[in-house]
Design an enzyme around this catalytic site. Structure first.
Site, mmCIF file in Angstrom:
data_model
loop_
_atom_site.group_PDB
_atom_site.id
_atom_site.type_symbol
_atom_site.label_atom_id
_atom_site.label_comp_id
_atom_site.label_asym_id
_atom_site.label_seq_id
_atom_site.Cartn_x
_atom_site.Cartn_y
_atom_site.Cartn_z
ATOM 1 N N ARG A 71 0.804 -1.238 0.000
ATOM 2 C CA ARG A 71 0.000 0.000 0.000
ATOM 3 C C ARG A 71 0.829 1.275 0.000
ATOM 4 N NH1 ARG A 71 -2.751 -3.287 3.378
ATOM 5 N NH2 ARG A 71 -4.598 -4.186 2.411
ATOM 6 N N LYS A 75 2.005 11.192 -11.596
ATOM 7 C CA LYS A 75 1.223 10.218 -12.376
ATOM 8 C C LYS A 75 2.072 8.972 -12.555
ATOM 9 C CE LYS A 75 -1.546 13.176 -15.409
ATOM 10 N NZ LYS A 75 -1.767 13.461 -16.847
ATOM 11 N N GLU A 97 8.675 18.649 -25.834
ATOM 12 C CA GLU A 97 7.923 18.932 -24.599
ATOM 13 C C GLU A 97 8.425 20.239 -23.968
ATOM 14 O OE1 GLU A 97 5.265 17.357 -23.398
ATOM 15 O OE2 GLU A 97 5.338 15.285 -24.108
ATOM 16 N N LYS A 116 6.140 22.950 -14.750
ATOM 17 C CA LYS A 116 5.372 21.755 -14.400
ATOM 18 C C LYS A 116 5.042 21.753 -12.910
ATOM 19 C CE LYS A 116 4.022 17.229 -14.925
ATOM 20 N NZ LYS A 116 4.007 16.018 -15.723
ATOM 21 N N GLU A 146 -5.330 17.132 -12.017
ATOM 22 C CA GLU A 146 -5.706 17.536 -13.366
ATOM 23 C C GLU A 146 -7.197 17.802 -13.527
ATOM 24 O OE1 GLU A 146 -3.400 15.436 -16.355
ATOM 25 O OE2 GLU A 146 -4.959 15.851 -17.834
ATOM 26 N N ARG A 200 -4.130 22.149 -14.775
ATOM 27 C CA ARG A 200 -3.099 21.234 -15.248
ATOM 28 C C ARG A 200 -3.332 20.836 -16.698
ATOM 29 N NH1 ARG A 200 -0.624 16.060 -11.773
ATOM 30 N NH2 ARG A 200 0.821 15.347 -13.377
ATOM 31 N N ASN A 235 -1.635 19.721 -21.582
ATOM 32 C CA ASN A 235 -2.047 18.839 -22.677
ATOM 33 C C ASN A 235 -1.958 19.542 -24.027
ATOM 34 O OD1 ASN A 235 -2.554 16.567 -21.160
ATOM 35 N ND2 ASN A 235 -4.628 17.240 -20.636
ATOM 36 N N HIS A 240 -1.323 17.687 -27.214
ATOM 37 C CA HIS A 240 -1.521 16.264 -26.920
ATOM 38 C C HIS A 240 -2.822 15.689 -27.475
ATOM 39 C CE1 HIS A 240 1.979 16.880 -24.476
ATOM 40 N NE2 HIS A 240 1.983 15.622 -24.057
ATOM 41 N N HIS A 248 -1.738 12.552 -29.269
ATOM 42 C CA HIS A 248 -2.129 11.193 -28.878
ATOM 43 C C HIS A 248 -2.818 10.470 -30.023
ATOM 44 C CE1 HIS A 248 -2.029 12.136 -24.288
ATOM 45 N NE2 HIS A 248 -0.887 11.626 -24.714
ATOM 46 N N HIS A 288 6.689 9.758 -28.514
ATOM 47 C CA HIS A 288 5.613 10.601 -27.994
ATOM 48 C C HIS A 288 5.869 12.100 -28.263
ATOM 49 C CE1 HIS A 288 2.689 12.323 -25.277
ATOM 50 N NE2 HIS A 288 3.664 12.958 -24.656
HETATM 51 N N1 NAD Z 1 3.927 10.223 -15.555
HETATM 52 C C1 NAD Z 1 3.811 11.263 -16.360
HETATM 53 O O1 NAD Z 1 3.356 12.336 -15.966
HETATM 54 C C2 NAD Z 1 4.269 11.123 -17.766
HETATM 55 C C3 NAD Z 1 4.451 12.247 -18.561
HETATM 56 C C4 NAD Z 1 4.942 12.090 -19.848
HETATM 57 C C5 NAD Z 1 5.243 10.818 -20.309
HETATM 58 N N2 NAD Z 1 5.040 9.737 -19.529
HETATM 59 C C6 NAD Z 1 5.360 8.379 -20.005
HETATM 60 O O2 NAD Z 1 6.755 8.322 -20.240
HETATM 61 C C7 NAD Z 1 7.003 7.303 -21.198
HETATM 62 C C8 NAD Z 1 8.043 7.782 -22.172
HETATM 63 O O3 NAD Z 1 9.219 8.079 -21.484
HETATM 64 P P1 NAD Z 1 10.612 8.212 -22.241
HETATM 65 O O4 NAD Z 1 10.443 9.045 -23.433
HETATM 66 O O5 NAD Z 1 11.600 8.598 -21.207
HETATM 67 O O6 NAD Z 1 10.847 6.748 -22.808
HETATM 68 P P2 NAD Z 1 11.594 5.451 -22.245
HETATM 69 O O7 NAD Z 1 11.506 5.354 -20.790
HETATM 70 O O8 NAD Z 1 11.074 4.324 -23.045
HETATM 71 O O9 NAD Z 1 13.108 5.736 -22.649
HETATM 72 C C9 NAD Z 1 13.446 5.869 -24.004
HETATM 73 C C10 NAD Z 1 14.673 5.049 -24.344
HETATM 74 O O10 NAD Z 1 15.830 5.691 -23.837
HETATM 75 C C11 NAD Z 1 16.661 4.752 -23.158
HETATM 76 N N3 NAD Z 1 17.395 5.514 -22.159
HETATM 77 C C12 NAD Z 1 16.914 6.054 -21.025
HETATM 78 N N4 NAD Z 1 17.845 6.814 -20.446
HETATM 79 C C13 NAD Z 1 18.952 6.745 -21.208
HETATM 80 C C14 NAD Z 1 20.240 7.331 -21.145
HETATM 81 N N5 NAD Z 1 20.568 8.201 -20.183
HETATM 82 N N6 NAD Z 1 21.137 7.025 -22.112
HETATM 83 C C15 NAD Z 1 20.780 6.196 -23.128
HETATM 84 N N7 NAD Z 1 19.579 5.628 -23.265
HETATM 85 C C16 NAD Z 1 18.682 5.910 -22.305
HETATM 86 C C17 NAD Z 1 15.719 3.719 -22.654
HETATM 87 O O11 NAD Z 1 16.365 2.499 -22.463
HETATM 88 C C18 NAD Z 1 14.670 3.647 -23.780
HETATM 89 O O12 NAD Z 1 15.102 2.772 -24.778
HETATM 90 C C19 NAD Z 1 5.674 6.978 -21.820
HETATM 91 O O13 NAD Z 1 5.251 5.714 -21.399
HETATM 92 C C20 NAD Z 1 4.736 8.049 -21.304
HETATM 93 O O14 NAD Z 1 3.422 7.590 -21.144
HETATM 94 C C21 NAD Z 1 4.577 9.869 -18.267
HETATM 95 ZN ZN ZN Z 2 3.669 14.594 -23.344
#
Ligand code: NAD
Ligand code: ZN
Length: 363
Positions: free
Chosen positions: A121, A143, A185, A227, A237, A241, A245, A248, A252, A265
């Site tokens: 939990r 999130k 972003e 942010k 949100e 917040r 978007n 987005h 999306h 993304h």
């Molecule tokens: N929680 C939130 O508020 C929020 C906001 C935006 C996006 N997201 C989520 O985030 C995800 C996307 O995140 P992302 O773009 O970081 O993708 P990711 O986590 O898939 O990373 C992208 C790639 O980069 C590699 N990588 C990471 N750090 C590295 C480094 N320092 N050097 C070399 N390679 C590295 C990873 O292995 C992966 O292959 C999505 O699932 C999205 O839904 C969440």
């Molecule tokens: Zn985004």
């Protein structure tokens, strides 16, 4: 001598925490954990890729504990992978007095964050994001969650971390495409909330692309400030917040119609911002000069994957399914200037089709 780290407070109703940004902040992990008094047993959740590149440094500062490594592609962002994190925690008898440290991109942060929110939990959570996208976006705001086969981020929760440590130096190893994806972003934050940030990205493109730490720190810190303030005002949100978007709604939809394969993304958000700007321009809500400045900045980061084979009809359909539908109406964040937005819910099909066409989509 390295500059002193920048600290940004995130006072959300459910938890107040701070984001620390600066070269070498990872080396201060132990100290930070002690400061926020997180539980003593520390577990790092990372991916094989990130661990191979940066694991040695992390192992040193996290006290040498064995990391929990899980794959980090978007297709692994599912409950089965979270289960592997639970398995590892159960195996070592991790109790309530444990802290999960996430060390990776947004996928690791979202999955391990969800594990932290739900294991027994809830145990303490600290994010050490390693992609630009995670540093400016996903590590802040709480999130956490995973995808469902029928939809992205459908399973999840709000669970604020106890601390976020951002070290721009880890971005040195990030593939260029991932780096660029995060920059869209950053542009988003500039468009919604800060003309100076927008201008900085435009003016410092070279040092930013060279990943000069000072240039990166400046844009990351400004993005995090935006942010943090938006999230503090509206943790779940419900209202303000939603400006984050921007780009987005169409973004999306682009990801969905290409089955999350063609675009990162951030790249989809790049197009999405152009669609929103075209809409705003057509309504007379945005000066053409500002729309053009956005288009120029997006183009200056390099080419985006094509959209000319995607139809406006497909896009409209995908947008109907989006979470941004509230009471059957599509909410759109429209820019009204560089650094300002308005949220509208009366965008009609005709103007949306025109905007999509203008940005390069097929009929
Ligand atoms: N929680 C939130 O508020 C929020 C906001 C935006 C996006 N997201 C989520 O985030 C995800 C996307 O995140 P992302 O773009 O970081 O993708 P990711 O986590 O898939 O990373 C992208 C790639 O980069 C590699 N990588 C990471 N750090 C590295 C480094 N320092 N050097 C070399 N390679 C590295 C990873 O292995 C992966 O292959 C999505 O699932 C999205 O839904 C969440
Ligand atoms: Zn985004």
């Amino acid at each position: 001598m390295a500059a002193a780290p920048i600290r940004i407070d995130v006072p959300t109703p459910s938890r107040a925490y701070s984001v620390t940004i600066g070269d070498g902040t990872i080396d201060r992990l132990g100290q930070t954990l002690d400061e926020v008094r997180t539980a003593a047993r520390r577990f790092v959740v990372s991916s094989p890729v990130v661990w191979r590149l940066h694991g040695e440094q992390m192992a040193r500062v996290a006290g040498g504990a064995e990391p929990i490594l899980v794959p980090d592609g978007e297709r692994y962002k599912q409950l089965a992978t979270v289960s592997r994190i639970y398995d590892a925690l159960v195996r070592v008898n991790a109790d309530r007095a444990s802290t999960l440290i996430t060390f990776g991109g947004g996928v690791i942060g979202d999955m391990a964050g969800f594990a932290a929110a739900t294991y027994l939990r809830g145990v303490a959570l600290v994010h050490v994001p390693t992609t630009l996208l995670a540093q400016v976006d996903s590590a802040i705001g709480g999130k956490v969650g995973v995808n469902h086969p029928l939809g992205k981020n459908m399973i999840g929760s709000f669970y604020q971390p106890h601390a976020v440590l951002i070290d721009p130096l880890v971005l040195a190893t990030l593939p260029r495409r991932e780096f660029r994806a995060g920059l869209y972003e950053v542009i988003k934050y500039g468009m919604t909330s800060s003309r100076p940030l927008f201008d900085r990205v435009a003016g410092e493109r070279k040092p930013i692309f060279a990943r000069a730490p000072e240039a990166l720190t400046a844009i990351i810190a400004e993005s995090c400030r935006i942010k943090a303030s938006v999230v503090a005002d509206d943790e779940r949100e419900a209202g303000p917040r939603r400006i984050l978007n921007f780009g987005h709604t169409a973004g999306h939809a682009i990801e969905a119609v290409t089955k999350y394969r063609r675009f990162r993304h951030g790249e989809a958000v790049g197009y999405g911002m152009l669609v929103a700007a075209a809409l705003a321009r057509a309504r007379g809500a945005l000066a053409d000069q500002d729309r053009q400045a956005l288009a120029d900045l997006v183009a200056s980061l390099g080419p985006l994957p094509p959209v000319s084979d995607l139809s406006a009809t497909q896009m409209l359909e995908a947008m109907q399914h989006d979470k941004k539908m509230v009471d059957g109406r599509l909410h759109f964040v429209l820019p009204t200037a560089i650094g300002a937005t308005a949220i509208v819910d009366d965008v009609n099909e005709k103007e949306l089709r025109a905007a999509l066409k203008q940005v390069g989509f097929a009929k």
